[in-house]
Scaffold this motif. Sequence first.
Motif, PDB file in Angstrom:
ATOM      1  N   GLY A 133       4.852  15.131   0.961  1.00  0.00           N
ATOM      2  CA  GLY A 133       4.853  14.499   2.654  1.00  0.00           C
ATOM      3  C   GLY A 133       5.061  13.104   2.281  1.00  0.00           C
ATOM      4  N   THR A 134       4.233  12.360   1.426  1.00  0.00           N
ATOM      5  CA  THR A 134       4.710  10.931   1.202  1.00  0.00           C
ATOM      6  C   THR A 134       6.111  10.838   1.106  1.00  0.00           C
ATOM      7  N   PHE A 135       6.481  11.363   0.008  1.00  0.00           N
ATOM      8  CA  PHE A 135       7.977  11.338  -0.448  1.00  0.00           C
ATOM      9  C   PHE A 135       9.021  11.433   0.919  1.00  0.00           C
ATOM     10  N   LEU A 136       8.624  12.623   1.749  1.00  0.00           N
ATOM     11  CA  LEU A 136       9.554  12.875   2.844  1.00  0.00           C
ATOM     12  C   LEU A 136       9.440  11.612   3.781  1.00  0.00           C
ATOM     13  N   SER A 137       8.067  11.044   3.892  1.00  0.00           N
ATOM     14  CA  SER A 137       7.921   9.860   4.842  1.00  0.00           C
ATOM     15  C   SER A 137       8.816   8.729   4.471  1.00  0.00           C
ATOM     16  N   SER A 138       8.843   8.473   2.937  1.00  0.00           N
ATOM     17  CA  SER A 138       9.571   7.485   2.475  1.00  0.00           C
ATOM     18  C   SER A 138      11.010   7.637   2.705  1.00  0.00           C
ATOM     19  N   LEU A 139      11.699   8.782   2.595  1.00  0.00           N
ATOM     20  CA  LEU A 139      12.901   9.112   2.824  1.00  0.00           C
ATOM     21  C   LEU A 139      13.589   9.049   4.287  1.00  0.00           C
ATOM     22  N   TRP A 140      12.578   9.237   5.194  1.00  0.00           N
ATOM     23  CA  TRP A 140      13.086   8.834   6.454  1.00  0.00           C
ATOM     24  C   TRP A 140      13.074   7.590   6.940  1.00  0.00           C
ATOM     25  N   ILE A 141      12.086   6.867   6.397  1.00  0.00           N
ATOM     26  CA  ILE A 141      12.131   5.344   6.789  1.00  0.00           C
ATOM     27  C   ILE A 141      13.228   4.637   6.057  1.00  0.00           C
TER      28      ILE A 141
ATOM     29  N   PHE B 257       0.829  -1.108  -0.123  1.00  0.00           N
ATOM     30  CA  PHE B 257       0.014   0.085  -0.192  1.00  0.00           C
ATOM     31  C   PHE B 257       1.008   1.295  -0.091  1.00  0.00           C
ATOM     32  N   VAL B 258       2.040   1.135   0.311  1.00  0.00           N
ATOM     33  CA  VAL B 258       3.040   2.065   0.309  1.00  0.00           C
ATOM     34  C   VAL B 258       3.223   3.008  -0.975  1.00  0.00           C
TER      35      VAL B 258
ATOM     36  N   LEU C 122       6.469  15.247  11.182  1.00  0.00           N
ATOM     37  CA  LEU C 122       6.727  16.121  10.229  1.00  0.00           C
ATOM     38  C   LEU C 122       5.832  15.749   8.848  1.00  0.00           C
ATOM     39  N   ALA C 123       6.345  14.532   8.506  1.00  0.00           N
ATOM     40  CA  ALA C 123       6.022  14.111   7.100  1.00  0.00           C
ATOM     41  C   ALA C 123       4.405  13.726   7.017  1.00  0.00           C
TER      42      ALA C 123
END
Length: 491
Positions: free
Chosen positions: A136-144, A22-23, A102-103
């Motif tokens: 925001g979704t891209f930033l979430s992926s970056l941190w993970i 789902f990501v 944040l994200a």
Amino acid sequence: MLTIETLARFQFAMTTIFHFFFVPLSVGMVLMTAIMETIYVKTGDEKWKKRTKFFGSIMLLSFAVGVVTGIIQEFQFGMNWSDYSRYVGDIFGAPLAVEALLAFFLESTFLGVWMFGWDKLGKKLHNATLWIVFVGTFLSSLWILAANSWMQNPVGYEVKGGRATLTSFSALLTNPQTILEFSHVATGFLVTGGFVVAGISAYQILKNREIDMFKPVLRLGLLVALIGAVGNFVAGDQQMIEVKNSQPMKFAATEGVYETTPDPAAWDMVAFFNEADHKEVFGIQIPYMLSILTYHRPSGSVEGMNEINAQLQKKYPDVAKEIGGNFFPPVTVLFWTFRIMAGLSMLMILLSALGLFWTRKKKPSLYENKFGLQVYRWMLFAPFLAITSGWLVTELGRYPWTVYGLFTIKDSVSPNVSVGSLLFSNIVYFFLFCFLGAVMVYFTLQRMKQGVEGAETAYVSLDSFSQENFASSSKEDSEIQKETDEKGVDK
């Protein structure tokens, strides 16, 4: 044999794989929906607004299921992997906290604004909220992925008191593995979004549902898929070069190389292995190809797993004693999953390019070709299979480490869990994921049956203080009061 370690690994793998369905779907669909709305804003064509709402409703479904599975995944760090969490908590805490505070809040907040902002915000402002969600979704992926990349290639840390502590936050973000892994995954988002939109459009055309509505979307999906597939192939190639340097055992396992190859090196297109004796028993080879794939030239040798295993035994003698000197990952699984991933990557490049050719203005033959539409309908699932295969390579190839060269899988498991509790939770999670998946598929199919026109009222006003709701409530109250008075008169 069912052990705590085996069950804990299976549970985390099951949760991760299901969550990661789902990501890329969510991020890819956000991108596709944002592009459609941008076209609507630029052209003023109401058809693109309807298309935006149709695919936006499917995007929202994927978000809902993805958040639920993500929460379950994070809980497992404390439940099944508490020793691991204790060891890496000071490092993992930073990127995961930034991702959540944040994200995630950025994307969830503006997603709500986008959902309920139709006809309340200006067109450009409303469209901007969805692009913010995409960021925001891209930033979430970056941190993970920064956290995951540290497990693959630990940098910017020191071990104090038996725990890894972060000494350089910038080193975490500039980790070569982070940059390459993020590039590979991010382009995978484009592939997923493109093929899902194209696959749904192909299915709708096959069913003769609003054909003219879905023809432009099919072509748009293939265009985004082609851009993503080419970028994904390049990023994946560069990532494997980095893996060869940082995790040579994983690289050798994906190519099934037990013994160091001659120069130039032949590539096994198909092979079978005796993993107990650490040797290949059958293979169909293409001369020079492994050298070309590895070094981008028709020369060069590749070090074999047997030699690498001997080096690791000398480098990590304590770990070697713990695992019986066997640093070999599951070679057969890695060999074939890598080929599935790479093969599907090439297939997606080919089919997206051909699809664009077959839908060109001069001769759009694909729309009348039922077999071709069936192919693109089923290609909807190809990105998910490729991404799952890639994650299996990434995670299983790191054996026996959770943090490469620092912390083993055996040392990571929680000391207070039991086989019974893990077996029970595995069964519960399995059926829960099956249920969530079925719900997602059911509502997606319902959305597709309703079509684009049915999505026109997908985002109704939910403002309980709106004038319309007050008027409706007053009318209902008046009717109820009238009925009550009439009954009183009758009595």
